[in-house]
Write an enzyme that holds these catalytic residues in place. Structure first.
Site, PDB file in Angstrom:
ATOM      1  CG  ASP A   8     -71.871 -12.165  22.012  1.00  0.00           C
ATOM      2  OD1 ASP A   8     -71.792 -10.861  22.457  1.00  0.00           O
ATOM      3  OD2 ASP A   8     -71.358 -13.000  22.857  1.00  0.00           O
ATOM      4  CB  CYS A  66     -68.326 -11.797  21.621  1.00  0.00           C
ATOM      5  SG  CYS A  66     -66.554 -12.314  21.763  1.00  0.00           S
ATOM      6  CB  THR A  68     -63.745 -11.488  26.089  1.00  0.00           C
ATOM      7  OG1 THR A  68     -63.908 -12.921  25.620  1.00  0.00           O
ATOM      8  CG2 THR A  68     -64.181 -11.786  27.392  1.00  0.00           C
ATOM      9  CG  HIS A  99     -46.064  -7.502  11.004  1.00  0.00           C
ATOM     10  ND1 HIS A  99     -44.942  -7.425  12.048  1.00  0.00           N
ATOM     11  CD2 HIS A  99     -45.760  -6.551  10.127  1.00  0.00           C
ATOM     12  CE1 HIS A  99     -44.209  -6.482  11.880  1.00  0.00           C
ATOM     13  NE2 HIS A  99     -44.607  -5.938  10.678  1.00  0.00           N
ATOM     14  CG  HIS A 134     -44.433  -9.804   7.897  1.00  0.00           C
ATOM     15  ND1 HIS A 134     -43.990  -9.984   8.867  1.00  0.00           N
ATOM     16  CD2 HIS A 134     -43.584  -8.650   7.477  1.00  0.00           C
ATOM     17  CE1 HIS A 134     -43.304  -8.915   9.358  1.00  0.00           C
ATOM     18  NE2 HIS A 134     -43.186  -8.137   8.549  1.00  0.00           N
TER      19      HIS A 134
HETATM   20  C1  RB5 Z   1     -71.124 -14.119  26.584  1.00  0.00           C
HETATM   21  O1  RB5 Z   1     -71.504 -14.171  27.880  1.00  0.00           O
HETATM   22  C2  RB5 Z   1     -69.404 -14.344  26.441  1.00  0.00           C
HETATM   23  O2  RB5 Z   1     -69.291 -15.632  26.574  1.00  0.00           O
HETATM   24  C3  RB5 Z   1     -69.194 -13.915  25.210  1.00  0.00           C
HETATM   25  O3  RB5 Z   1     -69.478 -12.592  24.550  1.00  0.00           O
HETATM   26  C4  RB5 Z   1     -67.775 -13.848  24.689  1.00  0.00           C
HETATM   27  O4  RB5 Z   1     -67.014 -12.964  25.707  1.00  0.00           O
HETATM   28  C5  RB5 Z   1     -66.983 -15.060  24.703  1.00  0.00           C
HETATM   29  O5  RB5 Z   1     -65.845 -15.354  24.318  1.00  0.00           O
END
Ligand code: RB5
Length: 147
Positions: A8, A66, A68, A99, A134
């Site tokens: 993203d 993305c 996180t 696993h 597994h």
């Molecule tokens: C974008 O602001 C953020 O929400 C996205 O990159 C991601 O971390 C979502 O889980």
């Protein structure tokens, strides 16, 4: 090895670094599902594209990047047949292939630096599912899709 990748708007630099890293390792069958623009990239859309392609057998493994890793993994895990994990260190990246037979690795560009991300990717791509006990557990998990 056929890789599907998407990012993203938070993870374009990480995606570029990972793709370059894969090229250095002679992994060249890499399809980038993300759009060329750098703004307004809705991560669920690209988690869906990559996950559907993996579930259809068009690619072996997926990388979703993305902020996180969380949103991408939540979205990917909604696609039937997909096991995705958000990972911020190499140990889990290896074990989740061995696993859990995960097909998709999600990394947070706001959490993990580029060099660590490369190590995480390397562990994920080089590990293999161990099967055996597994396999039974993974099948149990996948049966939850029918609930
Ligand atoms: C974008 O602001 C953020 O929400 C996205 O990159 C991601 O971390 C979502 O889980």
């Amino acid at each position: 090895m056929r890789i599907a990748i998407a990012n993203d708007h938070t993870a374009k630099d990480l995606k570029d670094a990972v793709v370059a890293h894969l090229k250095e390792k002679n992994i060249t069958d890499v399809k980038d599902f993300s759009p060329q623009r750098e703004e307004g990239i809705e991560y669920p859309d690209y988690a869906l594209s990559v996950s559907k392609a993996i579930a259809a057998g068009e690619h072996d493994l997926g990388l979703l990047l993305c902020g996180t890793g969380a949103g991408m993994s939540i979205a990917a895990n909604k696609v039937k047949g997909i096991r995705a994990v958000a990972c911020s260190e190499p140990y889990t990246a290896r074990l989740t292939r061995q696993h859990n037979n995960t097909q998709i690795l999600c990394i947070g560009a706001r959490v993990v630096g580029i060099e660590l991300a490369k190590m995480i990717v390397d562990e994920f791509l080089s590990a293999e599912f161990e099967g055996g006990r597994h396999q039974v557990r993974v099948e149990k998990i996948m049966s939850f899709e029918k609930l």
